[in-house]
Design an enzyme around this catalytic site. Structure first.
Site, mmCIF file in Angstrom:
data_model
loop_
_atom_site.group_PDB
_atom_site.id
_atom_site.type_symbol
_atom_site.label_atom_id
_atom_site.label_comp_id
_atom_site.label_asym_id
_atom_site.label_seq_id
_atom_site.Cartn_x
_atom_site.Cartn_y
_atom_site.Cartn_z
ATOM 1 N N ARG A 24 70.164 39.498 78.829
ATOM 2 C CA ARG A 24 69.243 40.620 79.037
ATOM 3 C C ARG A 24 69.535 41.814 78.137
ATOM 4 N NH1 ARG A 24 65.964 40.323 83.890
ATOM 5 N NH2 ARG A 24 65.362 38.158 83.789
ATOM 6 N N ARG A 28 65.515 46.724 79.514
ATOM 7 C CA ARG A 28 65.357 48.135 79.906
ATOM 8 C C ARG A 28 66.604 48.995 79.776
ATOM 9 N NH1 ARG A 28 62.698 46.159 85.212
ATOM 10 N NH2 ARG A 28 64.219 44.577 84.624
ATOM 11 N N ARG A 37 57.871 50.022 75.811
ATOM 12 C CA ARG A 37 57.192 49.666 77.074
ATOM 13 C C ARG A 37 56.197 50.722 77.523
ATOM 14 N NH1 ARG A 37 55.955 47.590 80.642
ATOM 15 N NH2 ARG A 37 57.316 46.853 82.286
ATOM 16 N N ASP A 73 60.606 34.729 78.315
ATOM 17 C CA ASP A 73 60.988 34.610 79.720
ATOM 18 C C ASP A 73 60.981 33.142 80.130
ATOM 19 O OD1 ASP A 73 61.388 36.692 82.052
ATOM 20 O OD2 ASP A 73 60.498 34.882 82.882
ATOM 21 N N TYR A 148 61.055 29.400 91.464
ATOM 22 C CA TYR A 148 60.009 30.422 91.288
ATOM 23 C C TYR A 148 58.620 29.840 91.520
ATOM 24 C CZ TYR A 148 63.490 33.642 89.429
ATOM 25 O OH TYR A 148 64.575 34.461 89.305
HETATM 26 O O1 CP3 Z 1 67.409 39.938 76.469
HETATM 27 C C1 CP3 Z 1 67.287 38.774 76.876
HETATM 28 O O2 CP3 Z 1 68.123 38.205 77.607
HETATM 29 C C2 CP3 Z 1 66.116 37.950 76.351
HETATM 30 C C3 CP3 Z 1 64.972 37.917 77.165
HETATM 31 C C4 CP3 Z 1 64.970 37.359 78.591
HETATM 32 C C5 CP3 Z 1 64.118 37.900 79.588
HETATM 33 N N1 CP3 Z 1 64.170 37.081 80.679
HETATM 34 C C6 CP3 Z 1 63.305 39.104 79.422
HETATM 35 C C7 CP3 Z 1 62.842 39.820 80.614
HETATM 36 C C8 CP3 Z 1 65.602 36.243 79.156
HETATM 37 C C9 CP3 Z 1 66.670 35.343 78.552
HETATM 38 C C10 CP3 Z 1 65.081 36.068 80.479
HETATM 39 C C11 CP3 Z 1 65.450 34.958 81.355
HETATM 40 C C12 CP3 Z 1 65.027 34.979 82.751
HETATM 41 N N2 CP3 Z 1 63.838 35.419 83.264
HETATM 42 C C13 CP3 Z 1 65.781 34.432 83.808
HETATM 43 C C14 CP3 Z 1 67.126 33.753 83.678
HETATM 44 C C15 CP3 Z 1 68.234 34.708 83.507
HETATM 45 C C16 CP3 Z 1 68.582 35.497 84.746
HETATM 46 O O3 CP3 Z 1 68.483 36.717 84.661
HETATM 47 O O4 CP3 Z 1 68.987 34.879 85.722
HETATM 48 C C17 CP3 Z 1 65.047 34.609 84.994
HETATM 49 C C18 CP3 Z 1 65.475 34.206 86.390
HETATM 50 C C19 CP3 Z 1 63.812 35.219 84.633
HETATM 51 C C20 CP3 Z 1 62.668 35.585 85.514
HETATM 52 C C21 CP3 Z 1 62.418 37.035 85.532
HETATM 53 N N3 CP3 Z 1 61.828 37.741 84.486
HETATM 54 C C22 CP3 Z 1 62.700 37.944 86.566
HETATM 55 C C23 CP3 Z 1 63.345 37.581 87.892
HETATM 56 C C24 CP3 Z 1 62.275 39.212 86.137
HETATM 57 C C25 CP3 Z 1 62.262 40.453 86.972
HETATM 58 C C26 CP3 Z 1 63.597 41.080 87.053
HETATM 59 C C27 CP3 Z 1 63.729 42.087 85.983
HETATM 60 O O5 CP3 Z 1 64.768 42.101 85.312
HETATM 61 O O6 CP3 Z 1 62.773 42.852 85.826
HETATM 62 C C28 CP3 Z 1 61.768 39.068 84.807
HETATM 63 C C29 CP3 Z 1 61.228 40.136 83.926
HETATM 64 C C30 CP3 Z 1 61.890 40.314 82.591
HETATM 65 N N4 CP3 Z 1 62.291 39.303 81.769
HETATM 66 C C31 CP3 Z 1 62.170 41.563 81.953
HETATM 67 C C32 CP3 Z 1 62.756 41.259 80.709
HETATM 68 C C33 CP3 Z 1 63.172 42.217 79.625
HETATM 69 C C34 CP3 Z 1 61.823 42.934 82.468
HETATM 70 C C35 CP3 Z 1 60.410 43.195 82.115
HETATM 71 C C36 CP3 Z 1 60.034 44.650 81.990
HETATM 72 O O7 CP3 Z 1 60.180 45.211 80.895
HETATM 73 O O8 CP3 Z 1 59.523 45.202 82.973
#
Ligand code: CP3
Length: 346
Positions: A24, A28, A37, A73, A148
């Protein structure tokens, strides 16, 4: 050009320090990400190759990390199986989660074109990144993605509907898992073909199941994806969060690096993981909420491990959370890069 430390460690070469990246990292925690964003929503950034490439590179420019991870994602796979997906302020939502009706499951079809934006983003990143900097591709492991799809939302993180379906309707669950696996294999191999240097498989919810059930039912799906990546010539990183001592039976046949969560010390995990498998991890991300003196004290504990272990990529035990101050992440990168790792011949 000389390979970066990350590329060298992926190639099992010795380096003066461990490579550093964060799960991640493109998110943010970065002020530059938050500024983008304001202008674009998450989906728009993910689906526009130029924006996805720009965001992928932000942590390199702002933090100085040693690897990039594709901005995308794990939930694009269910979307490409035909499930509408929304990203809300509270996280991702499937407005119509899967139920146990067999017709609903047979309606899941492969919509390959919905993944094309990801391959375009990879091409764009490779065209714009420094050549020595490795790019990590990824997808979710089938069990985590299944959670999910059946639960619909991620709130609570207990995924009771999804786990109930596994016990109550195992044949239907297997049908869903098989579709996720087949599409993920194709997706992963295409990412390698488009030039990603390593591929991380996120099994973020492995710890929700009893370890024996995880091993018997879920691990085989994950290994099929990892096998396909290896066969296509990619390096693999497997992150089975919460699997605990269940990692001791994993094999270097399909796993080059194992991502560890924070539950056990990296030292104790090194003793039980097959020696040919490299490790990645495992600082508790919440430590980065503390003050910098406290962070430094805990980073210091990694020095002895890093002195003796070259086959190690520094990372967190899970992703960065938005509450973490950017300055603390930068402090961590700088501290690790400037530390004396006391390695022989460097
Ligand atoms: O920087 C990185 O790691 C690359 C991008 C990346 C994202 N999601 C961007 C993202 C990666 C590798 C993921 C993987 C992901 N997505 C996982 C597996 C890793 C983990 O954290 O366990 C999972 C379970 C998801 C599903 C997901 N996507 C969730 C549960 C959420 C909401 C929680 C949150 O952090 O907001 C997301 C949204 C998401 N994916 C964001 C980002 C940057 C936030 C989006 C925003 O800008 O509002």
């Amino acid at each position: 050009m000389k390979d970066s430390v990350m590329q060298q460690v992926l190639n099992k070469q010795k380096t003066s320090r461990p490579p550093i990246w964060f799960m991640r990292q493109a998110g943010r925690v970065l002020p530059s990400y938050l500024a983008l964003r304001e202008k674009y929503d998450f989906k728009m950034m993910m689906q526009t190759p130029e924006l996805a490439a720009q965001v992928t590179l932000l942590p390199y420019h702002d933090l100085g990390v040693d690897a990039l991870i594709l901005f995308n994602d794990i939930l694009v796979i269910p979307e490409a199986l035909g499930m509408p997906l929304e990203f809300t302020n509270k996280g991702p939502v499937f407005p119509k989660p899967l139920s146990s009706h067999p017709e609903e499951i047979s309606r899941l079809t492969f919509q390959h074109e919905k993944l094309q934006h990801v391959y375009n983003a990879i091409d764009q990143i490779i065209a714009s990144k420094p050549a020595h900097l490795p790019l990590i591709g990824f997808c979710g492991a089938p069990f985590t993605v299944f959670c999910y799809m059946v639960q619909g939302v991620s709130t609570g993180h207990s995924f009771t509907n999804a786990i109930k379906m596994l016990y109550q309707s195992p044949a239907l669950a297997a049908n869903i898992l098989e579709k996720i696996t087949l599409l993920s294999i194709e997706y992963a191999v295409k990412q390698i073909e488009h030039g990603v240097d390593a591929f991380q498989l996120f099994e973020s919810h492995a710890g929700l199941l009893p370890a024996n059930i995880y091993h018997e039912i879920m691990l085989p799906y994950a290994l099929r994806i990892l096998d396909a990546v290896k066969a296509a010539g990619g390096k693999t990183i497997f992150f089975p969060k919460g699997l605990g001592h269940g990692i001791n039976s994993l094999s270097s046949k399909n796993i080059d690096f194992l991502g560890l969560d924070w539950q056990f010390s990296i030292d104790s995990m090194r003793k039980i993981v097959a020696p040919e498998i490299g490790l990645q991890g495992n600082l508790d991300p919440r430590l980065l909420l503390a003050d910098q003196a406290t962070i430094a004290k805990h980073l210091e504990e990694f020095i002895a491990f890093g002195r003796d272990n070259y086959n190690w990529i520094f990372n967190l035990g899970h992703g960065l959370i938005p509450e973490i101050p950017f300055e603390n992440v930068k402090f961590t990168v700088d501290w690790l890069k400037n530390a004396n790792w006391q390695r022989d011949n460097f």
